[in-house]
Design a protein around this motif. Structure first.
Motif: not given
Length: 811
Positions: A303, A743, A738
């Motif tokens: 991420h 994300g 996200t």
């Protein structure tokens, strides 16, 4: 189309007759940008463009064939290993040159050379942080190792061969917009990229913020608002593992109680340009005993901030020494996350704190000597020259101490500074060669190879996941983690002697790890790595809820398939809301609500606890909880002039679950005694007007509210190159993590069967040119939760119909 939009955006905001030969709005004359021969038009690629070519470079030792599939993924087959790195450098430059250079200029503190004086503060901060110093130390280690030296030398040569081929017309569009040309690539730039990555993943800290909070709140209140461990802790290494005790206890300074834990400093620098604390990831591996195929499955989704060009470049590298597939970083050689014929490997961020600050007492304003261990010790000075486009250079003399560079002092005070000097001790400054880890992982064949490889990685701390065709799964949390006594490094430390220095590093073999666990799966999601029985102090910034829901899902899967893993990576279930919604519903007072607030209460009650794009309940919950945090904390945190850092999200929830009369519920600014019911109700009433506005504009659905956008690296300066308003769910504390601009940057699932079965997708495209159809080609599929079957190509498949174009490189 994007090129046309940009040209129109420029044209409609200018007076052409005046600007055709001026730089009044842009760094280069508009006439040159619009030139058919050299300008933006040259960056528009025909849809059918295919990279077919036969190239010759005398420095190659053998032949290299590159086969491009339908998604522009290159499959590189080299007769000599070093030639593969040359071609990788050439391809990275061909498709991502501007991105590579811009990111390393940023790491070096050189953006002012491109954009002018507005970047001087940023550049100065990067230099004060010692980014260049750290890269130089790394480069010495990289070039002392024959393998990584050769790989970087050849990679650099490939980049520079491509740069040499460029004329003005073929420059990437960003160079034309900003009005500059690329430099030659160097091995130092590769080292700088590793430090940029390190800063993104291990550059977040709260020492100044915590010191100020401790000073104003006192130790008891500080512990309530900023606890070390969550009540809901589900550590990476399952609870109950027995850990060995340290060989010797750490020595706590005699004055720690007065000089450290009761320190009173309020006018401290407020750090700027900090990385996103949400930089993290998910990964998990499932043993063959729990899969339908009988082969282990590894899944990973790092991420990061979503950007175009994408941070990743997908490719396969086949040499006599190894055959690896996955994603690479444009800027360094090798495959970073992926698999080879025997193993798969992935990473999540450990979140561990590897930075501390020390107060320095200089002899005088010359800053060439500082008090240390009873005497004046000479400071080494590094003179930084920041070249500024359109202005005179800015000079900054940075003193270096035994701890590291002085990041703040009278000459660079930072916001709200007390004028004192503070030095940064950071593991990233230590000499290291993390490239050797990837060099070895790309050719690893079994667990022992993986274990030997990861020992070269000193920072940023990572949860390094492993699965093999032989059936093993494993995870080690790896880095050089400082040995600290309990509480050390949470706050600013005295730097007048050695008593507060780190006492070494946690022995590598005692880093948290697990191999072939009895439950048949391993996972990590940026949570704390071990429970409180782990014998070392391990401060950091940890996630709480994603790890819990991942383990819950994995425990309920008896016969796992790759499709199960793909669905899990896209899971939008909100576990935090599962815990928090009952608290809100328990304490809210419906009779006190307005009509619209009562409407939102009903929608929240009916919500299915998933943050799917169409769900209005997800938006209502997020707004209500944020409002509740504001109601509870604003008075205390804002009572001292400048706001204190807000506690982590879990803190308020766990406080309310333990005690509905939590001491911070009462607003110290009012004489009335407030409780949970009043605060929860007030929070919904305060959130209702914003929710009304969202409902009126049809933005109450979670996807519309969140407005996930993949921005170009130039942000507002290149808005036509962004992908806004993506219809995707997820969010904070959710497996599909996200948010608006952050994300999963690469979703990968690898089943170590025979043959290997692998799937992946990322929110971008292979080509960094906004005029190419491959610029953002994967974004819509990524948002929809779709994947591509990865083609782990074999040499004998060179005539396969999946080959859409090819390039050959010969001596």
């Amino acid at each position: 189309m994007r090129i046309l939009l940009l040209i129109l955006a420029i044209a409609v905001t200018t007076t052409l007759a005046y600007l055709l030969d001026s730089r009044s709005l842009l760094p280069v004359p508009l006439g040159r940008l619009l030139s058919p021969q050299e300008g933006l038009w040259q960056n528009a690629e025909p849809v059918a463009t295919a990279p077919n070519a036969a190239l010759s470079f005398p420095s190659l030792k053998g032949k290299v064939d590159v086969y491009f599939d339908e998604r522009l993924v290159p499959h590189v087959f080299a007769e000599e290993e070093q030639d593969a790195y040359f071609v990788q450098g050439w391809l990275h430059a061909r498709y991502r040159l501007w991105q590579m250079e811009f990111q390393t200029l940023a790491a070096a503190g050189r953006i002012s050379e491109v954009v002018g004086a507005k970047a001087v503060d940023y550049d100065r901060n990067m230099r004060r942080m010692g980014m260049g110093y750290a890269a130089e130390n790394a480069l010495r280690m990289i070039e002392a190792d024959p393998d990584t030296r050769a790989a970087c030398d050849r990679y650099t040569a490939g980049v520079n061969e491509y740069i040499s081929s460029l004329d003005v017309a073929s420059l990437p569009i960003e160079y034309k917009l900003l009005g500059y040309r690329p430099e030659r690539w160097t091995n130092l730039k590769t080292a700088l990229f590793t430090k940029a990555m390190t800063n993104d993943l291990a550059g977040y800290d709260r020492d100044f913020e915590y010191t100020r909070a401790l000073s104003l709140l006192g130790e008891e209140n500080f512990r309530l608002l900023y606890p070390d461990v969550s009540d809901s802790l589900s550590p990476v290494i399952p609870a109950g593992v027995a850990y060995p005790q340290p060989l010797a206890p750490l020595k706590v300074p005699a004055d720690a109680d007065s000089a450290y834990f009761r320190r009173r400093d309020t006018s401290l620098p407020i750090p700027t340009f900090k990385p996103d604390p949400a930089n993290g990831s998910n990964n998990w591996a499932v043993a063959g005993s729990r899969t339908a195929s009988g082969a282990p499955i590894l899944a990973n989704d790092p991420h990061l901030r979503l950007s175009l060009p994408s941070i990743w470049f997908e490719m396969q590298i086949h040499t006599p020494a190894f055959n690896a597939y996955g994603v690479s970083f444009p800027g360094i050689p090798g495959i970073v996350i992926g698999f080879n014929e025997d193993i798969a490997f992935g990473f999540t961020n450990a979140g561990r704190d590897v930075r501390d600050y020390y107060e320095i007492r200089f002899r005088d304003d010359l800053r060439n000597a500082y008090w240390f261990n009873g005497g004046w010790k000479p400071a080494e000075s590094r003179i930084e020259e920041i070249r500024v486009r359109g202005s005179q250079p800015v000079l900054d003399t940075v003193p270096y101490t035994v701890f590291g560079p002085v990041i703040y002092d009278k000459s660079h005070p930072g916001k709200a500074s007390d004028g004192k000097a503070y030095a940064l001790r950071w593991v990233a400054h230590d000499p290291s060669n993390i490239l050797r880890m990837w060099y070895l992982l790309n050719r690893a064949r079994h667990y022992d190879d993986y274990l030997a490889a990861i020992r070269y990685f000193n920072v940023p701390g990572q949860n390094m996941l492993f699965a093999s065709r032989s059936g093993d799964i494993a995870l080690w949390q790896q880095a050089n983690f400082p040995l600290r006594w309990k509480g050390q490094g949470l706050f600013l430390m005295p730097g007048q002697d050695s008593s507060y220095m780190w006492q070494g590093f946690i022995p590598t073999e005692e880093n948290p790890h697990v191999v072939n666990p009895p439950q048949g799966y391993i996972s990590s999601a940026n949570q704390r790595p071990a429970d409180t029985t782990y014998p070392y102090f391990i401060p950091g910034t940890y996630e709480v809820y994603r790890g819990i829901i991942i383990n819950r899902r994995l425990a309920a899967m008896p016969s796992v398939t790759p499709e199960d893993m793909m669905r899990l990576q896209n899971d939008n279930y909100n576990l935090f809301a599962e815990y928090a919604r009952p608290v809100l519903l328990k304490h809210v007072q419906p009779a006190r609500l307005s009509k619209s607030a009562a409407y939102y209460l009903r929608l929240l009650e009916e919500w299915n606890l998933t943050n799917d794009p169409s769900e209005k309940g997800a938006t209502i919950f997020s707004a209500w909880w944020d409002s509740l945090q504001h109601v509870v904390y604003t008075d205390e945190l804002n009572a001292y002039g400048k706001p204190l850092i807000r506690p982590d999200r879990f803190v308020l929830l766990e406080a309310l679950l333990r005690d509905s009369s939590h001491r911070f519920l009462d607003d110290i600014r009012t004489p009335q005694q407030e409780d949970a019911a009043q605060c929860v109700t007030k929070a919904l009433l305060l959130a209702a007007p914003m929710l009304d506005s969202l409902e009126a504009t049809e933005h109450l659905a979670w996807g519309r509210f969140k407005n996930t956008t993949v921005y170009h690296l130039l942000r507002e300066a290149a808005k036509p190159f962004a992908r806004p308003g993506l219809p995707i769910g997820g969010g904070v504390n959710i497996i599909n993590a996200t948010t608006h601009e952050h994300g999963p940057s690469w979703r990968m699932v690898v089943q170590m069967s025979n043959p290997i079965e692998a799937y992946a997708v990322y929110p971008g495209g292979q080509d960094g040119n906004p005029g190419s159809r491959h610029y953002d080609r994967f974004v819509s599929d990524w948002a929809a939760g779709k994947y591509y079957r990865l083609w782990f190509m074999q040499k004998e498949e060179s005539q396969d119909t999946r080959v859409k174009s090819r390039m050959s490189f010969k001596p």
